[in-house]
Design an enzyme around this catalytic site. Structure first.
Site, short mmCIF file in Angstrom:
data_model
loop_
_atom_site.label_atom_id
_atom_site.label_comp_id
_atom_site.label_asym_id
_atom_site.label_seq_id
_atom_site.Cartn_x
_atom_site.Cartn_y
_atom_site.Cartn_z
N TRP A 185 33.49 35.47 39.78
CA TRP A 185 33.68 34.39 40.77
C TRP A 185 32.28 33.83 40.97
O TRP A 185 31.41 34.49 41.53
CB TRP A 185 34.26 34.94 42.06
CG TRP A 185 34.63 33.88 43.04
CD1 TRP A 185 35.80 33.17 43.06
CD2 TRP A 185 33.86 33.41 44.15
NE1 TRP A 185 35.78 32.28 44.10
CE2 TRP A 185 34.61 32.40 44.79
CE3 TRP A 185 32.60 33.73 44.66
CZ2 TRP A 185 34.16 31.73 45.91
CZ3 TRP A 185 32.14 33.05 45.77
CH2 TRP A 185 32.92 32.06 46.39
N GLU B 145 45.90 26.80 50.19
CA GLU B 145 45.38 27.72 49.17
C GLU B 145 46.10 27.60 47.84
O GLU B 145 45.47 27.63 46.80
CB GLU B 145 45.57 29.17 49.63
CG GLU B 145 44.59 29.65 50.63
CD GLU B 145 44.87 31.10 50.99
OE1 GLU B 145 45.95 31.39 51.53
OE2 GLU B 145 44.02 31.95 50.71
N ARG C 122 39.99 39.15 41.78
CA ARG C 122 38.67 39.09 42.42
C ARG C 122 37.84 37.90 41.94
O ARG C 122 36.74 37.66 42.44
CB ARG C 122 37.89 40.38 42.15
CG ARG C 122 38.57 41.63 42.66
CD ARG C 122 37.72 42.84 42.36
NE ARG C 122 36.49 42.82 43.10
CZ ARG C 122 36.32 43.32 44.32
NH1 ARG C 122 37.32 43.89 44.93
NH2 ARG C 122 35.14 43.24 44.92
N GLU D 108 48.51 29.66 59.93
CA GLU D 108 48.65 30.51 58.75
C GLU D 108 49.47 29.81 57.66
O GLU D 108 49.13 29.86 56.48
CB GLU D 108 49.30 31.84 59.17
CG GLU D 108 49.64 32.80 58.06
CD GLU D 108 48.45 33.20 57.18
OE1 GLU D 108 47.29 32.90 57.52
OE2 GLU D 108 48.70 33.79 56.11
N HIS E 85 47.68 14.04 71.20
CA HIS E 85 46.25 13.86 71.49
C HIS E 85 45.47 13.42 70.25
O HIS E 85 44.25 13.54 70.23
CB HIS E 85 45.67 15.16 72.07
CG HIS E 85 46.32 15.54 73.37
ND1 HIS E 85 46.16 14.83 74.52
CD2 HIS E 85 47.17 16.56 73.66
CE1 HIS E 85 46.86 15.39 75.50
NE2 HIS E 85 47.49 16.45 74.99
N LYS F 127 40.19 37.06 45.89
CA LYS F 127 40.54 37.96 46.99
C LYS F 127 39.34 38.87 47.25
O LYS F 127 38.54 39.10 46.36
CB LYS F 127 41.74 38.80 46.55
CG LYS F 127 42.60 39.24 47.71
CD LYS F 127 43.91 39.76 47.22
CE LYS F 127 44.77 40.23 48.36
NZ LYS F 127 45.32 39.14 49.15
N ASN G 76 28.30 42.35 40.74
CA ASN G 76 29.13 41.68 41.75
C ASN G 76 28.28 41.61 43.01
O ASN G 76 27.91 42.64 43.56
CB ASN G 76 30.41 42.52 41.97
CG ASN G 76 31.16 42.13 43.22
OD1 ASN G 76 31.09 41.00 43.65
ND2 ASN G 76 31.90 43.08 43.78
N GLY G 77 27.95 40.40 43.43
CA GLY G 77 27.11 40.25 44.63
C GLY G 77 26.13 39.12 44.44
O GLY G 77 26.30 38.28 43.55
N CYS H 62 34.23 38.79 42.03
CA CYS H 62 33.81 39.44 40.79
C CYS H 62 34.38 40.86 40.74
O CYS H 62 34.44 41.55 41.74
CB CYS H 62 32.30 39.55 40.62
SG CYS H 62 31.45 37.98 40.60
N LYS I 89 48.29 28.83 53.86
CA LYS I 89 49.01 29.18 52.63
C LYS I 89 49.22 27.93 51.77
O LYS I 89 49.01 27.96 50.57
CB LYS I 89 50.38 29.81 52.94
CG LYS I 89 50.38 31.17 53.57
CD LYS I 89 49.89 32.30 52.70
CE LYS I 89 48.42 32.52 52.83
NZ LYS I 89 47.92 33.51 53.72
C1 F6R Z 1 44.34 33.92 52.79
C2 F6R Z 1 43.44 34.95 52.39
C3 F6R Z 1 42.08 34.98 53.01
C4 F6R Z 1 41.84 36.39 53.56
C5 F6R Z 1 40.41 36.52 54.09
C6 F6R Z 1 40.16 37.87 54.71
O1 F6R Z 1 45.54 33.98 52.09
O2 F6R Z 1 43.77 35.77 51.61
O3 F6R Z 1 41.94 34.03 54.00
O4 F6R Z 1 42.76 36.63 54.57
O5 F6R Z 1 39.51 36.33 53.03
O6 F6R Z 1 40.41 38.90 53.81
P1 F6R Z 1 40.51 40.39 54.28
O7 F6R Z 1 41.75 40.51 55.10
O8 F6R Z 1 40.57 41.19 53.03
O9 F6R Z 1 39.30 40.67 55.09
#
Ligand code: F6R
Length: 623
Positions: free
Chosen positions: A74, A502, A27, A495, A518, A618, A100-101, A2, A499
């Site tokens: 969100w 996501e 967000r 990682e 395994h 994010k 937001n929360g 949010c 990606k």
């Molecule tokens: C993956 C991604 C998330 C963040 C995670 C931590 O692409 O963006 O997995 O890495 O939410 O976020 P930060 O680094 O902001 O604590």
């Protein structure tokens, strides 16, 4: 999670509020809304879906007024519908609030309000309950009070009193139709920044929403309330004490957060990595002593030498960077290192020796679980340092010291440049601690050389983007993707799989190459590509064996390898991505970039919304 924006000034509020929301869309993008006060009534527009929908609503039916609030959601409580979109109102319809929360005890408060028989709720949200509670307290206290100046104080008091009853987290902005040119904000656990302008002031979840208007910012602390007018603001605590706050200069400009000629922020940020990696090490390499300089750790050499164990904690991509860090620090400094999911670590009774040093890794510096882990670790008395990108973030401010990434704003929801910066910083930490122990000058010098050559090598890797696009398009019909790597490159497999998940929504997994036999090998079949990160290193021949095992079962194979490995692999692999030769220590940074590009091009080929993948946001400020 949010985004909220508030404005009070002389300009038309709606364009500023909407522009701010567009910058905060990373967000959350389940719904969007705006409330602007026009004389003595609140005009609101809101709808489920993206901000583009709200822009259309406002264009068709404009709002007028010089102060107001806005929100991009969100969803936590309640589905993403028009009714659940913020702003929410109190019973009188005069008080509008964005949040937001999460208000954890909203049901109890709602039940109590319903028992009074005077409250009618139109949404399923916790926020509407808070709006009703504040509105009720305000209305009760304002009865018979004629002096309009008193109303401002009463509104702040009403919010304070309501928040004292609330369990949960919040970043809040609020307006009232009867109180002109006045917005009230509060924060606990969700970021809120005050932008200080000339004859205008702003509130926002993140400075990126307001940096086009002002670079003077006051970062609010938890339990702060702020009363904002055109030409002044007053901060007080939840307990009612007056607070003083310094005005800081925002590090970046509005220009830095533009997409430029790139179709997506994610691609822009992938291409920024030669620069962001350079910035992560700028001024931090001590060539003479073949070590790293990290003054922000706030620790003397003697204290650093006493560190007997390290815990690296974070979430998602930051956790994967920590996993690379575990290999690096153990290899370079020989200090036992653990990586802990922040969400688990904060609730777990991990046995920790007194000489443990904890690092909380977070791009945003606001991730609720990582912040929880930091606080828990500090509560137990452990020195806890931050590795953050967002300089003014809560984790950066609350940690006992740390290292900034200086990667510049990362807007794409999928983290890219922050990951490589985190890995570089963890390499610097390993180098620094190693050189205080057994790591020789020659080894230190070799690592510095490897780090210094990284930006140029990354430039070479980025030139592979078109080739990687062709490979991604070839595999666009796949049912999923498997990633494999060994040692430092095993976290890169994780990682890369994250990606792909996501932004393509395809099923993907990352594993240590040797784990294949395994169990994972049961998945191998035509139509499911396996991507091996297989540089020509000490374990290259072992990786080759694993690749052969997949080939024998007709699984398509893509490899990320180095020039010297390519000769052996070109007969076995269906597709080869060749990165420059480099020291093992920096190979994770070189090998992750082609895989970020692979995920990106695959997502584009599948028509996905790369910068705003479904269900994600994010900066995850809820648990
Ligand atoms: C993956 C991604 C998330 C963040 C995670 C931590 O692409 O963006 O997995 O890495 O939410 O976020 P930060 O680094 O902001 O604590």
């Amino acid at each position: 999670m949010c985004g909220i924006v508030g404005y009070v000034g002389k300009a038309d509020a709606a364009p500023i509020l909407l522009d701010g929301l567009r910058r905060l869309e990373y967000r959350g993008y389940d719904s969007a809304g705006i409330a602007v006060v026009n004389h003595d009534h609140v005009e609101t527009r809101k709808c489920a879906g993206r901000i583009s929908g709200l822009l259309k609503l406002v264009a068709d039916d404009p709002t007028n007024g010089t102060y107001g609030i806005s929100h991009t959601r969100w969803a936590t409580h309640g589905k993403p519908t028009d009714q659940n979109a913020h702003p929410h109102f109190d019973e009188s319809g005069k008080l509008a609030l964005v949040h937001n929360g999460v208000i954890e005890n909203f049901q109890e408060i709602k039940d109590a309000l319903l028992r009074e028989g005077e409250h009618h709720f139109t949404s399923e949200t916790d926020t509407e309950v808070l709006a009703h509670l504040v509105g009720k307290i305000y209305d009760d206290s304002a009865v018979g009070v004629a002096d309009p100046r008193r109303h401002k104080a009463l509104l702040v008091e009403a919010l304070r009193s309501a928040l004292q009853q609330v369990i949960g987290t919040y970043g809040i902005a609020m307006v009232h139709a009867d109180i002109p040119d006045f917005i009230v904000g509060a924060r606990r656990g969700s970021p809120l920044v005050l932008g200080v302008g000339k004859d205008e002031n702003f509130l926002a979840s993140d400075v990126s929403a307001i940096v086009a208007y002002t670079r003077d910012a006051v970062y609010l602390n938890d339990f702060d309330l702020v009363a904002v007018e055109r030409d002044k603001f007053e901060i007080s605590s939840l307990a009612g004490e007056r607070g003083e706050h310094a005005i800081s200069k925002v590090e970046f400009t509005a220009e830095d957060i533009k997409k430029g000629d790139y179709p997506h922020y994610m691609l822009k940020e992938i291409f920024e990595q030669p620069g962001s990696v350079r910035d992560a090490m700028r001024g931090r390499l001590n060539l003479e002593e073949c070590t790293a300089k990290l003054g922000g750790l706030n620790m003397t050499p003697a204290q650093l030498r006493e560190v007997g164990r390290i815990v690296l904690t974070g979430c998602g991509t930051a956790l994967h960077a920590g996993m690379v860090g575990e290999y690096l620090i153990e290899q370079l400094a020989n200090i036992p290192t653990e990586v802990e999911y922040a969400s688990e670590f904060r609730h777990r009774n991990t046995p920790m020796a007194n000489d443990t040093l904890v690092f909380a890794i977070s791009q945003s510096g606001e991730t609720a679980d990582t912040l929880g882990a930091l606080r828990e670790s500090q509560r137990k008395g452990f020195r806890t340092l931050g590795i953050c990108n967002n300089v003014a973030s809560t984790i950066a401010r609350e940690s006992d010291g740390g290292v900034y990434m200086h990667a510049g704003p990362e807007i794409g929801v999928a983290a890219t440049k922050s990951f490589t910066s985190q890995v570089v910083i963890l390499t610097l930490i390993g180098l620094l601690l190693g050189r205080m122990r057994h790591l020789s000058t020659a080894a230190g010098s070799r690592i510095i050389e490897a780090l210094e050559s990284l930006p140029d090598k990354l430039e070479q890797v980025l030139k592979l983007s078109d080739q990687i696009k062709t490979i991604a398009q070839k595999y666009a019909e796949s049912t999923g993707v498997l990633f494999f790597g060994r040692q430092l490159n095993f976290p890169i497999a994780l990682e890369a799989a994250l990606k792909v998940k996501e932004i393509t929504y395809l099923y993907s997994e990352g594993h240590p190459s040797a784990e294949l036999k395994h169990g994972i090998i049961a998945l191998v079949r035509p139509g499911l590509p396996s991507i091996f990160i297989a540089p020509d290193d000490a374990l290259f021949s072992k990786n080759l064996n694993n690749i052969e095992q997949v080939r024998a079962r007709k699984g398509p194979i893509i490899t990320v390898t180095t020039e010297s490995g390519a000769g052996k692999l070109k007969e076995i692999a269906d597709d080869l991505i060749v990165v420059p030769e480099a020291d093992d220590v920096v190979m994770p940074v070189l090998s992750v970039v082609p895989l970020q590009l692979f995920a990106y091009h695959l997502a584009v080929a599948l028509g996905r919304d790369v910068d705003k993948p479904r269900n994600l946001a994010k900066s995850v400020t809820v648990e």
